[in-house]
Structure formats: structure tokens, C-alpha cells
Design an enzyme around this catalytic site. Structure first.
Site, PDB file in Angstrom:
ATOM      1  N   GLY A  12       0.819  -1.214   0.000  1.00 25.45           N
ATOM      2  CA  GLY A  12       0.000   0.000   0.000  1.00 25.45           C
ATOM      3  C   GLY A  12       0.849   1.259   0.000  1.00 25.45           C
ATOM      4  N   ASP A  13       0.196   2.399  -0.236  1.00 21.81           N
ATOM      5  CA  ASP A  13       0.850   3.712  -0.225  1.00 21.81           C
ATOM      6  C   ASP A  13       1.955   3.849  -1.265  1.00 21.81           C
ATOM      7  OD1 ASP A  13      -0.794   4.351   1.910  1.00 21.81           O
ATOM      8  OD2 ASP A  13       0.678   3.678   3.389  1.00 21.81           O
ATOM      9  N   GLY A  15       1.675   5.224  -4.040  1.00 20.66           N
ATOM     10  CA  GLY A  15       1.479   6.452  -4.829  1.00 20.66           C
ATOM     11  C   GLY A  15       0.398   6.245  -5.888  1.00 20.66           C
ATOM     12  N   LYS A  16      -0.511   5.316  -5.609  1.00 22.90           N
ATOM     13  CA  LYS A  16      -1.568   5.002  -6.580  1.00 22.90           C
ATOM     14  C   LYS A  16      -2.420   6.230  -6.909  1.00 22.90           C
ATOM     15  CE  LYS A  16      -3.064   1.928  -3.688  1.00 22.90           C
ATOM     16  NZ  LYS A  16      -1.983   1.974  -2.699  1.00 22.90           N
ATOM     17  N   GLY A  40      -5.901   5.752   1.821  1.00 18.59           N
ATOM     18  CA  GLY A  40      -5.608   7.182   1.856  1.00 18.59           C
ATOM     19  C   GLY A  40      -4.781   7.473   0.616  1.00 18.59           C
ATOM     20  N   HIS A  41      -5.404   8.052  -0.389  1.00 16.80           N
ATOM     21  CA  HIS A  41      -4.728   8.287  -1.674  1.00 16.80           C
ATOM     22  C   HIS A  41      -4.492   9.781  -1.850  1.00 16.80           C
ATOM     23  CE1 HIS A  41      -6.398   4.247  -3.429  1.00 16.80           C
ATOM     24  NE2 HIS A  41      -5.693   4.082  -2.329  1.00 16.80           N
ATOM     25  N   THR A  42      -3.228  10.156  -1.912  1.00 17.09           N
ATOM     26  CA  THR A  42      -2.889  11.583  -1.957  1.00 17.09           C
ATOM     27  C   THR A  42      -2.712  12.080  -3.388  1.00 17.09           C
ATOM     28  OG1 THR A  42      -1.606  11.104   0.024  1.00 17.09           O
ATOM     29  CG2 THR A  42      -1.340  13.306  -0.932  1.00 17.09           C
ATOM     30  N   GLN A 223      -4.960  -0.206  -1.310  1.00 13.33           N
ATOM     31  CA  GLN A 223      -3.982  -1.060  -0.620  1.00 13.33           C
ATOM     32  C   GLN A 223      -2.964  -1.625  -1.624  1.00 13.33           C
ATOM     33  OE1 GLN A 223      -7.588  -1.727   0.420  1.00 13.33           O
ATOM     34  NE2 GLN A 223      -7.079   0.026   1.669  1.00 13.33           N
ATOM     35  N   ARG A 304       5.642   5.091   8.707  1.00  9.01           N
ATOM     36  CA  ARG A 304       5.737   3.876   7.904  1.00  9.01           C
ATOM     37  C   ARG A 304       7.111   3.255   8.084  1.00  9.01           C
ATOM     38  NH1 ARG A 304       3.442   7.208   2.824  1.00  9.01           N
ATOM     39  NH2 ARG A 304       1.223   7.103   3.277  1.00  9.01           N
ATOM     40  N   VAL A 408       8.955  11.499  -9.986  1.00  6.33           N
ATOM     41  CA  VAL A 408      10.088  12.066  -9.248  1.00  6.33           C
ATOM     42  C   VAL A 408       9.655  13.231  -8.350  1.00  6.33           C
ATOM     43  CG1 VAL A 408      11.856  11.298 -10.863  1.00  6.33           C
ATOM     44  CG2 VAL A 408      10.687  13.460 -11.291  1.00  6.33           C
TER      45      VAL A 408
HETATM   46  P1  GDP Z   1      -1.457   5.632  -2.219  1.00  4.42           P
HETATM   47  O1  GDP Z   1      -2.186   5.158  -1.016  1.00  4.42           O
HETATM   48  O2  GDP Z   1      -0.845   4.519  -3.006  1.00  4.42           O
HETATM   49  O3  GDP Z   1      -2.264   6.542  -3.098  1.00  4.42           O
HETATM   50  O4  GDP Z   1      -0.230   6.496  -1.685  1.00  4.42           O
HETATM   51  P2  GDP Z   1      -0.269   7.591  -0.480  1.00  4.42           P
HETATM   52  O5  GDP Z   1      -0.930   8.810  -0.986  1.00  4.42           O
HETATM   53  O6  GDP Z   1      -0.793   6.978   0.758  1.00  4.42           O
HETATM   54  O7  GDP Z   1       1.272   7.793  -0.237  1.00  4.42           O
HETATM   55  C1  GDP Z   1       2.143   8.234  -1.244  1.00  4.42           C
HETATM   56  C2  GDP Z   1       2.829   9.527  -0.763  1.00  4.42           C
HETATM   57  O8  GDP Z   1       3.931   9.808  -1.600  1.00  4.42           O
HETATM   58  C3  GDP Z   1       1.930  10.735  -0.848  1.00  4.42           C
HETATM   59  O9  GDP Z   1       2.261  11.603   0.205  1.00  4.42           O
HETATM   60  C4  GDP Z   1       2.303  11.364  -2.196  1.00  4.42           C
HETATM   61  O10 GDP Z   1       2.085  12.759  -2.224  1.00  4.42           O
HETATM   62  C5  GDP Z   1       3.762  11.067  -2.254  1.00  4.42           C
HETATM   63  N1  GDP Z   1       4.324  10.858  -3.600  1.00  4.42           N
HETATM   64  C6  GDP Z   1       3.779  10.182  -4.639  1.00  4.42           C
HETATM   65  N2  GDP Z   1       4.655  10.117  -5.667  1.00  4.42           N
HETATM   66  C7  GDP Z   1       5.768  10.767  -5.273  1.00  4.42           C
HETATM   67  C8  GDP Z   1       7.054  11.016  -5.870  1.00  4.42           C
HETATM   68  O11 GDP Z   1       7.358  10.604  -6.985  1.00  4.42           O
HETATM   69  N3  GDP Z   1       7.967  11.707  -5.113  1.00  4.42           N
HETATM   70  C9  GDP Z   1       7.675  12.147  -3.867  1.00  4.42           C
HETATM   71  N4  GDP Z   1       8.640  12.816  -3.212  1.00  4.42           N
HETATM   72  N5  GDP Z   1       6.491  11.955  -3.278  1.00  4.42           N
HETATM   73  C10 GDP Z   1       5.558  11.254  -3.958  1.00  4.42           C
HETATM   74  P1  IMO Z   2      -3.779   2.662   0.555  1.00  2.00           P
HETATM   75  O1  IMO Z   2      -4.954   2.418  -0.389  1.00  2.00           O
HETATM   76  C1  IMO Z   2      -1.148   1.031   3.604  1.00  2.00           C
HETATM   77  C2  IMO Z   2      -2.884  -1.915   6.328  1.00  2.00           C
HETATM   78  C3  IMO Z   2      -3.016  -1.519   7.783  1.00  2.00           C
HETATM   79  C4  IMO Z   2      -2.870  -2.883   8.436  1.00  2.00           C
HETATM   80  C5  IMO Z   2      -3.586  -3.816   7.474  1.00  2.00           C
HETATM   81  C6  IMO Z   2      -5.030  -4.115   7.864  1.00  2.00           C
HETATM   82  O2  IMO Z   2      -3.648   4.050   1.029  1.00  2.00           O
HETATM   83  O3  IMO Z   2      -2.538   2.094  -0.064  1.00  2.00           O
HETATM   84  P2  IMO Z   2      -7.272  -2.682   7.722  1.00  2.00           P
HETATM   85  O4  IMO Z   2      -7.624  -1.367   8.352  1.00  2.00           O
HETATM   86  O5  IMO Z   2      -7.361  -2.696   6.244  1.00  2.00           O
HETATM   87  O6  IMO Z   2      -8.019  -3.828   8.347  1.00  2.00           O
HETATM   88  O7  IMO Z   2      -5.723  -2.908   8.131  1.00  2.00           O
HETATM   89  O8  IMO Z   2      -3.567  -3.162   6.228  1.00  2.00           O
HETATM   90  N1  IMO Z   2      -3.518  -0.985   5.382  1.00  2.00           N
HETATM   91  C7  IMO Z   2      -2.836  -0.139   4.594  1.00  2.00           C
HETATM   92  N2  IMO Z   2      -1.525   0.135   4.527  1.00  2.00           N
HETATM   93  N3  IMO Z   2      -1.997   1.637   2.750  1.00  2.00           N
HETATM   94  C8  IMO Z   2      -3.313   1.352   2.783  1.00  2.00           C
HETATM   95  O9  IMO Z   2      -4.183   1.807   1.851  1.00  2.00           O
HETATM   96  C9  IMO Z   2      -3.796   0.470   3.770  1.00  2.00           C
HETATM   97  N4  IMO Z   2      -5.018   0.002   4.094  1.00  2.00           N
HETATM   98  C10 IMO Z   2      -4.838  -0.884   5.068  1.00  2.00           C
HETATM   99  O10 IMO Z   2      -2.008  -0.623   8.159  1.00  2.00           O
HETATM  100  O11 IMO Z   2      -1.514  -3.262   8.467  1.00  2.00           O
HETATM  101 MG    MG Z   3      -2.230   5.480   1.046  1.00  4.26          MG
END
Ligand code: GDP
Ligand code: IMO
Ligand code: MG
Length: 419
Positions: A12-13, A15-16, A40-42, A223, A304, A408
Site C-alpha cells: 500500500g501507499d 502512490g496510486k 488514503g490516496h494523496t 492497498q 511507515r 520524481v
Molecule cells: P497511495 O495510497 O498509493 O495513493 O499512496 P499515499 O498517498 O498513501 O502515499 C504516497 C505519498 O507519496 C503521498 O504523500 C504522495 O504525495 C507522495 N508521492 C507520490 N509520488 C511521489 C514522488 O514521486 N515523489 C515524492 N517525493 N512523493 C511522492
Molecule cells: P492505501 O490504499 C497502507 C494496512 C493496515 C494494516 C492492514 C489491515 O492508502 O494504499 P485494515 O484497516 O485494512 O483492516 O488494516 O492493512 N492498510 C494499509 N496500509 N496503505 C493502505 O491503503 C492500507 N489500508 C490498510 O495498516 O496493516
Molecule cells: Mg495510502
């Protein structure tokens, strides 16, 4: 035209959200297929961060129609708040631009309460405490409330009673907590019903309609692959199908329609919550990556865990998602290091592994075998330094998939220019 799916290849996280927003310029529809407000998608536009939990991340582009499939679990408060926020930002109502499948499951207040108490009782999995596991459990046990259940008073009361009875027994028996009363819940459901009514739809039928009009469709996963309920690091996973196959089930589309799968991976690895993580760095490099990459959860704010890129994991993720293209994010974060490492294989009891072992006990024990590559200076703009290009080429070669997007920076246009 085939559909394009975006999936996370790690925990997860990756950068989707940022990638979905970038691509959405050339798409007409963005559809979420699983997960809930645990996501949580930023998306960053002109220095401002927007975090999406339930709405598709492409919604800030006015050309985009958003769909939410039956595979998603709906947190009523978060959903309403997010709809209002997007309406505020864009200055236009979302009616006619957002469609939510009436079959989607509702997260109830007692699910969230249970998630909190379960985390305390068991020492926990480190969930996001959004009631995700409890809601999917009820769905599969056939006790859940679906969005469509709200549109007949008698049926709503009956369904809520059944769900509540089951959950009150758990609350009392397992956690020694008093039962939830039905009337406040009915009241909340009625309030929610009023606000959500304009958005309720039959998503597969709507998608067909949009397709007939020539819409280009992007499917947004939440995720990551190793949080998948079937293929992830069980039990340290979420409760939905996070892989590309989940898009078919979660939206009601034929698998063969998904012709392009973009797998998103960071240039390194992170994880929130517990579970195995062979390349985790407990040293100052890990700390530096966390600081520079702002590696704190977008949903919970938790720090993280950070480590080097793990190719055995990615190899497996490419395999089960049928990844056709890679999107590598956050390459800028690991610049300025003398050298960067990548785990190319694992070692376990004297043997070499190209894929993670199925057994979590063994996965805890594996030793990553690293290849060390030359680092590169910090850079501005979107031209990759020579060594950074080498790093990307190495990943492409090992995984046998081309990286068509290399990010980047978090702003929309911070995409590397490559040949
Ligand atoms: P998601 O859940 O996959 O959508 O990712 P999140 O939003 O939870 O986390 C990705 C984080 O990395 C966010 O704070 C984005 O703003 C940041 N991000 C995404 N792509 C880049 C990148 O290429 N460089 C940097 N420095 N930050 C990035
Ligand atoms: P995005 O879409 C990162 C993790 C939680 C925990 C496990 C189970 O932003 O990538 P849950 O609340 O789903 O029952 O928790 O999964 N988790 C994530 N980690 N990014 C996420 O979503 C997550 N959604 C759940 O931290 O380890
Ligand atoms: Mg996220």
C-alpha cells in the site's frame, strides 16, 4: 477498448492516487473496486495535498466520472464528507458525475468500535481501525447491510436488526461491551439515505452505458498486493482483493476486459502495520528515507516502516496481477545516497529463492541477497541522472516489464522524461 487497472505492488501507499490523478487527464471514468476508508490516496495540485479515502482519486479532474463498485465498503460519514469536499473544491455538485453501486456494503458504527477493541484485545494487526475486517466478515457471513437495503423502510429495519443482533453478541461476549441500540442507527441510516440517494446506481450497467459512449476507463485499486486477503502476508493483510482480479469482482466486469495493468511500486519499500518485511532498514538510511519521503500514513498518521526495494516480492506481484507496465514512484526520495541496494533474491536455509515463501514463518527468516548500485545526486526537474536511469533499467530487466511512468515528485507534472 480495454480497461486499465492501477494496482499497488507492495504493502500500500505506493502512490496510486498520484498516478491515477496523473493518468486521469486522458480517461473519462475512474472506478474504485475494493477497500474502504482504510485507503488514503494523496493527490497534489499546486502545492496542496488532497487525500481521498473512498472517492476515486481522479475526481478533481472535471472530465472524470467516478464509480464506486460493490467491492467497496462504505463508511457513511467519510463518504458524505468527501462528496461535500470535492463539491466545495470544484464548485459543482457531483450529481451525475458519481455513481455508487447499490450492492456496496455499509460499514456500521459498531464495526468501527469492534475494530478498535479487537486491536486492543489481540495486540492487534495494526489495522486502520476503520471497521474494514468486521464489515467484510459480515458481508460474507450474510449479516451485512447493503446500500440498497436503505431504500425500503421495513427491509432496512429488518436488515439492521439482524446485523446488530449478531454484532451485539460479539461486542458483549468477546469484549464485554454494552449493546448498541437500534433506533439511533435507524436514524443515522435515514439521514445518510437522504444524502446518498442521488448517487445510487447499478454500476455494471452504468459502466456499459459509459463504454457505449466511448469512455476510457481506469480502475483504481486500494492497498497493495501483499495486503490482499488471499495472496498477502496473512494474517497481516486487509480483508479485500487488492489485486487486478479484484477489479473484475468488485465492479462486475469481465476479466478479459482488463487489457492493461499498471503496477505501482515505490523505488524502495514501505509498510504500515505489522508483519514480515525482509528488507526493512532499522538504521539511519531507513530514518532518512522516512523523513525525506514523508513516510507517515495518509489515513492514520503512523510512521511507515522503510526499507530497500524487494524484487522477490515484486516478481510475485507482477505474476499474480498480470502487470503489463510499471509505474515507479518516489525515485527522488532515494537520491543523494552514495549507493542504493535492491534485494534480488532471498536466501533461506542455504537455498536461493526468487519468490517469497508461502509460509510466513519462513518469510520472517529469509535473508535478502542485495545487489548494490551506484547512487546519484539529488536532482531538480524531470531529467534522470545517469545512475538513476540505470536503477530503473535494472528493475525493468529483472521484472521483465517496462516502467512507462517514473515519478520524481508529488506534483502532477513531476514525471521523468525518458526515451
Ligand atoms: P497511495 O495510497 O498509493 O495513493 O499512496 P499515499 O498517498 O498513501 O502515499 C504516497 C505519498 O507519496 C503521498 O504523500 C504522495 O504525495 C507522495 N508521492 C507520490 N509520488 C511521489 C514522488 O514521486 N515523489 C515524492 N517525493 N512523493 C511522492
Ligand atoms: P492505501 O490504499 C497502507 C494496512 C493496515 C494494516 C492492514 C489491515 O492508502 O494504499 P485494515 O484497516 O485494512 O483492516 O488494516 O492493512 N492498510 C494499509 N496500509 N496503505 C493502505 O491503503 C492500507 N489500508 C490498510 O495498516 O496493516
Ligand atoms: Mg495510502
Amino acid at each position: 477498448m480495454g480497461y486499465t487497472a492501477i494496482v499497488g505492488l507492495q504493502w500500500g501507499d505506493e502512490g496510486k492516487g498520484r498516478i491515477v490523478d496523473y493518468l486521469a487527464e486522458n480517461f473519462n471514468v475512474v472506478a474504485r473496486f475494493q477497500g474502504g476508508a482504510n485507503a488514503g490516496h494523496t493527490v497534489t495540485i499546486d502545492g496542496r495535498d488532497y487525500i481521498f479515502h473512498l472517492l476515486p482519486s481522479g475526481m478533481l479532474r472535471p472530465n472524470v466520472t467516478g464509480l464506486i463498485g460493490t467491492g467497496v465498503v462504505l463508511d457513511m460519514d467519510v463518504l458524505i464528507e468527501e462528496i461535500e469536499r470535492v463539491e466545495d473544491i470544484t464548485g459543482r455538485p457531483l450529481e451525475g458525475r458519481l455513481f455508487i453501486d447499490g450492492r456496496a456494503t455499509l460499514v456500521m458504527p459498531f464495526h468501527k468500535a469492534e475494530d478498535q477493541w479487537e486491536e486492543r484485545l489481540r495486540g492487534g494487526l495494526g489495522t486502520t481501525k476503520r471497521g474494514i475486517g468486521q464489515t467484510y466478515r459480515d458481508r460474507y457471513a450474510r449479516f451485512a447491510l447493503r446500500l440498497i437495503d436503505l431504500f425500503n423502510d421495513e427491509h432496512m429495519r429488518e436488515a439492521a436488526k439482524k446485523c446488530l443482533e449478531f454484532n451485539n453478541q460479539i461486542l458483549g461476549g468477546r469484549y464485554g461491551k454494552p449493546p448498541f441500540a437500534i433506533e439511533p442507527i435507524i436514524k443515522q441510516l435515514k439521514q445518510f439515505r437522504e444524502k446518498i440517494a442521488p448517487f445510487v446506481a447499478d454500476v455494471p450497467v452504468k459502466l456499459k452505458e459509459l463504454e457505449n459512449q466511448g469512455a476510457e476507463v481506469l480502475l483504481e485499486g486500494a492497498q497493495g498486493t501483499f495486503l490482499d486477503i488471499f495472496f498477502g502476508t496473512y494474517p497481516f493483510v486487509t480483508s479485500s482483493h487488492t489485486i487486478s482480479g479484484g477489479a473484475s469482482i468488485g465492479l462486475g466486469i469481465a476479466p478479459w476486459k482488463i487489457t492493461r495493468v499498471i503496477g505501482v511500486t515505490k523505488a524502495y519499500t514501505t509498510r504500515v502495520g505489522k508483519g514480515p518485511f525482509p528488507t526493512e532498514l532499522d538504521d539511519e538510511i531507513g530514518e532518512e528515507i522516512r523523513k525525506k519521503g514523508h513516510e507517515f500514513g495518509a489515513t492514520t498518521g503512523r510512521p511507515r516502516r522503510c526499507g530497500w526495494l524487494d524484487l522477490p516480492m515484486l516478481r510475485f506481484a507482477v505474476l499474480i496481477n498480470g502487470v503489463t507496465e510499471l509505474a515507479i514512484t518516489k525515485l527522488d526520495v532515494i537520491s543523494g545516497l552514495d549507493e542504493v541496494k535492491v534485494a534480488v533474491e532471498y536466501e533461506l536455509d542455504g537455498s536461493r529463492l526468487k519468490y517469497p515463501p508461502i509460509n510466513p514463518v519462513e518469510w520472517q527468516k529469509v535473508k535478502p541477497i542485495y545487489k548494490t548500485l551506484k547512487g546519484w545526486e539529488s536532482f531538480w526537474g524531470n531529467i534522470l541522472p545517469f545512475e538513476a536511469e540505470d536503477y530503473v533499467k535494472f528493475i525493468e530487466k529483472e521484472l521483465g516489464v517496462r516502467a512507462t511512468i517514473v515519478s520524481v515528485g508529488k506534483e502532477r507534472d513531476a514525471i521523468a522524461k525518458r526515451d
